[in-house]
Design a protein around this motif. Sequence first.
Motif, PDB file in Angstrom:
ATOM      1  N   SER A   1      -2.509   4.568   6.480  1.00 51.86           N
ATOM      2  CA  SER A   1      -3.921   4.022   6.014  1.00 51.86           C
ATOM      3  C   SER A   1      -4.092   2.574   5.848  1.00 51.86           C
ATOM      4  CB  SER A   1      -4.264   4.822   4.583  1.00 51.86           C
ATOM      5  OG  SER A   1      -5.383   4.226   4.238  1.00 51.86           O
TER       6      SER A   1
ATOM      7  N   ALA B   1      -1.001   8.774  -1.544  1.00 58.67           N
ATOM      8  CA  ALA B   1      -2.041   8.335  -0.483  1.00 58.67           C
ATOM      9  C   ALA B   1      -2.881   9.358  -0.062  1.00 58.67           C
ATOM     10  CB  ALA B   1      -0.854   7.940   0.869  1.00 58.67           C
TER      11      ALA B   1
ATOM     12  N   ARG C   1       0.759  -1.188   0.257  1.00 57.22           N
ATOM     13  CA  ARG C   1      -0.182  -0.025  -0.045  1.00 57.22           C
ATOM     14  C   ARG C   1       0.876   1.423  -0.058  1.00 57.22           C
ATOM     15  NH1 ARG C   1      -5.499   0.102   1.030  1.00 57.22           N
ATOM     16  NH2 ARG C   1      -6.339   2.018   2.241  1.00 57.22           N
TER      17      ARG C   1
ATOM     18  N   PHE D   1      -6.312   6.948  -0.413  1.00 61.93           N
ATOM     19  CA  PHE D   1      -6.412   6.280   0.610  1.00 61.93           C
ATOM     20  C   PHE D   1      -7.088   6.982   1.820  1.00 61.93           C
ATOM     21  CE2 PHE D   1      -2.430   3.914  -0.985  1.00 61.93           C
ATOM     22  CZ  PHE D   1      -3.354   2.980  -1.681  1.00 61.93           C
TER      23      PHE D   1
END
Length: 468
Positions: A325, A360, A290, A364
Amino acid sequence: MQKTFYIETIGCQMNKLDSELVVGELQNLGYQQVATTDDASVIIYNTCSVRQHAEDKVLTKISQLKKRYQTSRDFVLAVIGCMAQRLGQVLLDDYPQVTIVTSPSRIYELASKIDHAWHERSGSPEKKKLDCRSVASNQDADHAGLERLDSYRERPEVDHPFMAFVRIMRGCNNFCSYCIVPHVRGRESSRHPDSVYDEVSKLVDNGVKEITLLGQAVNKYDFQDSSGRYLMSDLLYKLHDINGLERLRFVTSYPGNFDKQCIEAMAELEKVCPYLHMPAQSGSDAMLKRMNRHYTIAQYMDIIEMAREKVADISFAGDFICGFSGETDQDHQMTLELIKKVRYKNCFAFKYSVRPGTKAADAFPDDVPEDVKQARLAELLDLQRKISHEDNAKLAGSTMKVLVEGRSKSPHLAGGIAGMNDSSLPQLIGRTGGDHIVVFNGDDSLAGKIVEVQILDASSLTLFGKII
């Protein structure tokens, strides 16, 4: 107006080096460094954008200068560094007290801009008056100008004249999903190895004993031209032959696409310190994916184990983000397990901070509650302190080679430790090749020398000993 300047640096070693170079250029123009903003006609904030807290800190300092600007306008205020690139014109639009905004890739212009602005503010006829409020962004950066700035100096303008940072590459291509650095420092560019060699040689000729090579992902150093290709390991071999150089370090290493020849060089070259700062950021493969980190924990541990097998007495430092996240309790526990496996000498750990403009921020949610982030950070730091104290305590009785930096700024640290040298002598501080901080009593004349110290006691951050 007197030609005085105050500079404050927030952030990484790269910012510290940039500030050092700016100090040198201003001193060459006749400016004198002072300790407070009140005494300065030029004020410089070298900024960081990695976390929101770092930006908020600078904005508070800038706001505190508003009253002085409204009443006298007797100063030039320059904002440089990553925050300058990220916010750019906003700083000039929202803060009239700001005179100059300069990004990292245009820092070679800063001293001349400051000098023009100083003469404009002071009403001096020596310079043509002009509109000195300006923004310099990364766009159209002149690499020749950056190279001139890096290579002109002959000695470090720092408190510890025996140690120096040398930049070997600029920028970053990794684009980790949480990270603003590639957006504010630009793409990777490696300096010519001969330029690095010449800079290190000049510094060593002027008394520097230890060089730390800098890059956002320093182990990805890769210079190519018609004469061939130089990787990080090649550069270490080249620099190792400089007479008078006693120690060579490099930070910060990126685990993805790791040049394992670096470890071979560390094992073979006695001047290369047995120290590897290699951020993991998380112990969870799901989090690493991620984060767009391009490696797994198994691959990370392969590098750690290879380094531990080949390089005697190597120590490790790591970086971690708490509460990124989607991070679950299980992901956090995996990070704690990684810390237990590696047993870092020390870790730099922070709560996740959303950075506008990163992947991000757009893709996210920041879905880990602040109190959970704080609790995970505290647990991580507590674990690291315990490991550091345990491993440092095991060094008691050993003898370590220490490069003496000078007097300790916290002489109370070693009070009452049995067996230390004559307490009538100053308390000195230095570092081992593995980057352990060592405190001991000794004469000031030892600064800049490598001495042998027997370790008597330890805390989680410091070793205490006596000179043999």
